[in-house]
Design an enzyme around this catalytic site. Structure first.
Site, PDB file in Angstrom:
ATOM      1  N   CYS A  51      29.783 -10.072  79.891  1.00  0.00           N
ATOM      2  CA  CYS A  51      30.857  -9.346  79.948  1.00  0.00           C
ATOM      3  C   CYS A  51      30.480  -7.829  80.827  1.00  0.00           C
ATOM      4  O   CYS A  51      31.501  -7.301  81.138  1.00  0.00           O
ATOM      5  CB  CYS A  51      31.654  -8.977  78.565  1.00  0.00           C
ATOM      6  SG  CYS A  51      30.348  -8.257  77.341  1.00  0.00           S
ATOM      7  N   GLU A  59      37.491 -10.432  87.230  1.00  0.00           N
ATOM      8  CA  GLU A  59      36.118 -10.614  86.842  1.00  0.00           C
ATOM      9  C   GLU A  59      35.511 -11.779  87.272  1.00  0.00           C
ATOM     10  O   GLU A  59      35.902 -12.858  86.812  1.00  0.00           O
ATOM     11  CB  GLU A  59      35.834 -10.271  85.273  1.00  0.00           C
ATOM     12  CG  GLU A  59      34.694 -10.428  84.757  1.00  0.00           C
ATOM     13  CD  GLU A  59      34.642 -10.333  83.287  1.00  0.00           C
ATOM     14  OE1 GLU A  59      33.481  -9.706  82.899  1.00  0.00           O
ATOM     15  OE2 GLU A  59      35.620 -10.761  82.547  1.00  0.00           O
ATOM     16  N   ASN A  70      29.063 -17.360  75.810  1.00  0.00           N
ATOM     17  CA  ASN A  70      28.375 -16.855  76.719  1.00  0.00           C
ATOM     18  C   ASN A  70      26.758 -16.268  75.922  1.00  0.00           C
ATOM     19  O   ASN A  70      25.609 -16.429  76.380  1.00  0.00           O
ATOM     20  CB  ASN A  70      28.578 -15.695  77.688  1.00  0.00           C
ATOM     21  CG  ASN A  70      29.031 -14.662  76.927  1.00  0.00           C
ATOM     22  OD1 ASN A  70      29.596 -14.698  75.821  1.00  0.00           O
ATOM     23  ND2 ASN A  70      29.111 -13.393  77.594  1.00  0.00           N
ATOM     24  N   SER A  81      38.478 -13.212  76.686  1.00  0.00           N
ATOM     25  CA  SER A  81      39.147 -12.827  77.986  1.00  0.00           C
ATOM     26  C   SER A  81      40.179 -11.930  77.523  1.00  0.00           C
ATOM     27  O   SER A  81      40.830 -11.834  76.204  1.00  0.00           O
ATOM     28  CB  SER A  81      39.633 -13.969  78.508  1.00  0.00           C
ATOM     29  OG  SER A  81      40.683 -14.664  77.635  1.00  0.00           O
ATOM     30  N   LYS A  94      35.114 -18.383  63.700  1.00  0.00           N
ATOM     31  CA  LYS A  94      35.091 -19.609  64.643  1.00  0.00           C
ATOM     32  C   LYS A  94      34.306 -19.516  65.920  1.00  0.00           C
ATOM     33  O   LYS A  94      34.550 -18.349  66.750  1.00  0.00           O
ATOM     34  CB  LYS A  94      36.783 -19.922  65.215  1.00  0.00           C
ATOM     35  CG  LYS A  94      37.108 -21.378  66.007  1.00  0.00           C
ATOM     36  CD  LYS A  94      37.982 -21.299  66.995  1.00  0.00           C
ATOM     37  CE  LYS A  94      37.634 -20.748  68.320  1.00  0.00           C
ATOM     38  NZ  LYS A  94      36.602 -21.409  68.986  1.00  0.00           N
ATOM     39  N   GLU A  97      36.916  -6.873  71.935  1.00  0.00           N
ATOM     40  CA  GLU A  97      36.096  -6.668  72.745  1.00  0.00           C
ATOM     41  C   GLU A  97      36.183  -7.588  73.895  1.00  0.00           C
ATOM     42  O   GLU A  97      35.842  -9.000  74.217  1.00  0.00           O
ATOM     43  CB  GLU A  97      34.504  -6.624  72.375  1.00  0.00           C
ATOM     44  CG  GLU A  97      33.413  -6.202  73.339  1.00  0.00           C
ATOM     45  CD  GLU A  97      32.884  -7.312  74.352  1.00  0.00           C
ATOM     46  OE1 GLU A  97      33.443  -7.142  75.488  1.00  0.00           O
ATOM     47  OE2 GLU A  97      31.837  -7.905  74.152  1.00  0.00           O
ATOM     48  N   PRO A 118      31.877 -20.691  69.148  1.00  0.00           N
ATOM     49  CA  PRO A 118      32.033 -21.438  70.585  1.00  0.00           C
ATOM     50  C   PRO A 118      31.810 -22.932  70.458  1.00  0.00           C
ATOM     51  O   PRO A 118      30.924 -23.345  70.360  1.00  0.00           O
ATOM     52  CB  PRO A 118      31.275 -20.686  71.587  1.00  0.00           C
ATOM     53  CG  PRO A 118      30.091 -20.295  70.828  1.00  0.00           C
ATOM     54  CD  PRO A 118      30.656 -19.937  69.366  1.00  0.00           C
ATOM     55  N   GLU A 119      33.005 -23.903  70.958  1.00  0.00           N
ATOM     56  CA  GLU A 119      32.653 -25.251  70.845  1.00  0.00           C
ATOM     57  C   GLU A 119      31.701 -25.710  71.738  1.00  0.00           C
ATOM     58  O   GLU A 119      31.131 -26.761  71.659  1.00  0.00           O
ATOM     59  CB  GLU A 119      34.093 -25.937  70.910  1.00  0.00           C
ATOM     60  CG  GLU A 119      34.945 -25.863  69.849  1.00  0.00           C
ATOM     61  CD  GLU A 119      35.731 -24.496  69.553  1.00  0.00           C
ATOM     62  OE1 GLU A 119      36.327 -24.285  68.449  1.00  0.00           O
ATOM     63  OE2 GLU A 119      35.674 -23.638  70.620  1.00  0.00           O
TER      64      GLU A 119
END
Length: 478
Positions: A286, A383, A154, A231, A177, A252, A179-180
């Site tokens: 978030c 959420e 995000n 998550s 790693k 987080e 985000p793909e």
């Protein structure tokens, strides 16, 4: 394939490379479903190469002067600002948010690199007065070692740079790693740190199967610290895995941020601010305001102004100049929004407002305002991570605080009131890591960012930023 899009690769030992077996996965534009590029999937051999590179680099980097680390971070920040427009355009291409938000993400997080550049020069120890004149006792802080980090899609630039800046500022090396779904920003970070003079191996970037990568890295004796943003279920799983190996962690995780608008607030200002922040990144934030509790006497006015504000926001391709909200990151998020709305419908809620979304390709979902919900509704318990705003009434302070605190999440919250007494009581009684009163003030470099309860452990930013990347050593000497 988009020729202006960032080149995609693994970044291991200071080199951009393909995976050892040549396997790739497509990266999509969520606004058009266009394929932007092919991202290499890391193999076990590639992971081992990254681990060895990070371990070798740590032995050298941990002994460098904080002044050198500071200089590298500051050079990176200046390069990021100079290239914010092109980096931001690529974020909009693969993540979907409007271009102005993407550029702002890069510029704001260049400030994070600057903050860490200053703070890493102030990692102090202390002298402890002894009980005997023959004894000297003191404390020093040392970099913990090789770090493994996992960042979400995000805010691909911002989430990565916080972890990278803290690690390398503390004297650690890091394997990240990214985000793909939205890899271009992380590739730009690797490129800019290379240009800024960061020694090879201090930063390594990998992509691929999250479960396999996390198992391999966290179980490796080389990795000493894990940092994850994402998550709650995945965070708990990784925390358990890290705990099995006694690895330090910063977590987080998700939230479900309550908003409390008291009837003595500036209702018009509160409604406009909250509406604008609700649609930021299509609600995929978030700390997005997600549960709206409005006191009875203010409810009608708030609902009217909030709806008028979101109804004026155009939804579309984030590269279009007049667009205020882009698509969701992928079709899975659209399906998730539909499940929330199906549950609300089954429970007799009212769709007070539903905006328009472009017809055709793309992962779009319109801004939606829902009223008449009870606390057992899915929207009030999970959420949404999307552009749905549930707005409900409350009567008393005691009632609303109890409702706000009843969930296991504790990341952020928002309070609007003109009463100092009410604001002080709310700040004290809300069970969250961050309380914003009459504005949105979280996520600055100089302020700690983190939650409690199921929303995680540890903070990023502020003077706490290096705590998870340093060990404390006590030395006593005669």
């Amino acid at each position: 394939m988009n020729t202006s899009y960032e080149s995609l690769a693994l970044f291991i030992d200071g080199e951009f490379r393909c995976s050892s077996d040549g396997v790739t996965m497509p990266v999509m534009n969520p606004a058009t479903n266009e394929i932007l590029g092919q991202l290499p999937k890391v193999t076990t051999d590639d992971l081992d190469a990254a681990l060895q590179s990070a371990e070798s680099a740590f032995h050298l980097w941990s002994r460098t002067s904080p002044l050198l680390r500071s200089d590298v971070l500051r050079r990176f920040a200046n390069l990021a600002r100079a290239q914010a427009e092109s980096i931001g355009r690529n974020i909009t291409l693969d993540q979907g948010k409007p271009l102005f938000e993407s550029i702002a993400e890069v510029k704001a997080n260049a400030d994070h690199a600057d903050w860490h550049a200053e703070e890493c020069r102030r990692i102090y120890g202390r002298v402890i007065p002894s009980r005997s004149p023959e004894v000297r006792q003191f404390v020093i802080r040392e970099p913990i070692g090789v770090c493994a980090a996992f960042t979400p899609w995000n805010f691909p630039f911002g989430q990565a740079i916080r972890k990278i800046s803290a690690a390398i500022g503390a004297g650690c090396s890091i394997i990240l790693k990214g985000p793909e779904e939205s890899p271009s920003a992380v590739m730009a970070i690797a490129r800019l740190f290379s240009e800024a003079g960061l020694p090879k191996g201090v930063l390594n970037i990998i992509w691929g199967d999250p479960a396999a990568i996390s198992r391999h890295l966290i179980s490796s004796p080389i990795v000493q610290k894990v940092s994850f943003t994402g998550s709650v279920p995945v965070g708990k799983h990784l925390a358990a895995l890290a705990g099995t190996h006694m690895k330090r962690g910063t977590w987080e995780l998700g939230g479900h941020s309550p908003v409390i608008v008291f009837d003595d607030a500036d209702i018009h200002r509160a409604a406009v601010l909250l509406a604008q922040n609700k649609v930021r990144n299509a609600g995929q934030v978030c700390v997005s305001p997600t549960r709206f509790y409005v006191q009875e006497n203010a409810y009608d006015q708030f609902l009217e102004v909030f709806t008028d504000t979101v109804s004026a926001i155009k939804v579309g391709n984030g590269l279009d100049a007049d667009v205020g909200m882009g698509p969701l990151a992928h079709d899975r998020r659209v399906d998730a929004m539909s499940r929330f709305m199906d549950d609300a419908d089954q429970r007799g809620a009212t769709i007070h407002f539903k905006g328009h979304a472009p017809v055709g390709p793309g992962s779009y979902f319109p801004v939606t305002v829902v009223t008449g919900l009870h606390d057992d509704a899915m929207l009030m318990n999970e959420e949404p991570f999307g552009p749905i705003a549930p707005i409900v009434r409350f009567s008393t302070f005691e009632e609303v605080v109890k409702r706000a605190n009843r969930l296991p999440f504790g990341l952020s919250s928002y309070v609007f009131t003109e009463s100092l007494k009410t604001s002080a009581a709310a700040a004290q009684q809300l069970q969250v890591g961050m309380v914003n009163i009459n504005h949105f003030g979280s996520a600055l470099p100089e302020t700690p960012f983190g939650g409690i309860k199921d929303s995680g452990m540890g903070s990023e930013g502020g003077t706490e930023t290096f705590d998870g990347y340093l060990t404390t050593k006590f030395i006593t000497q005669v």
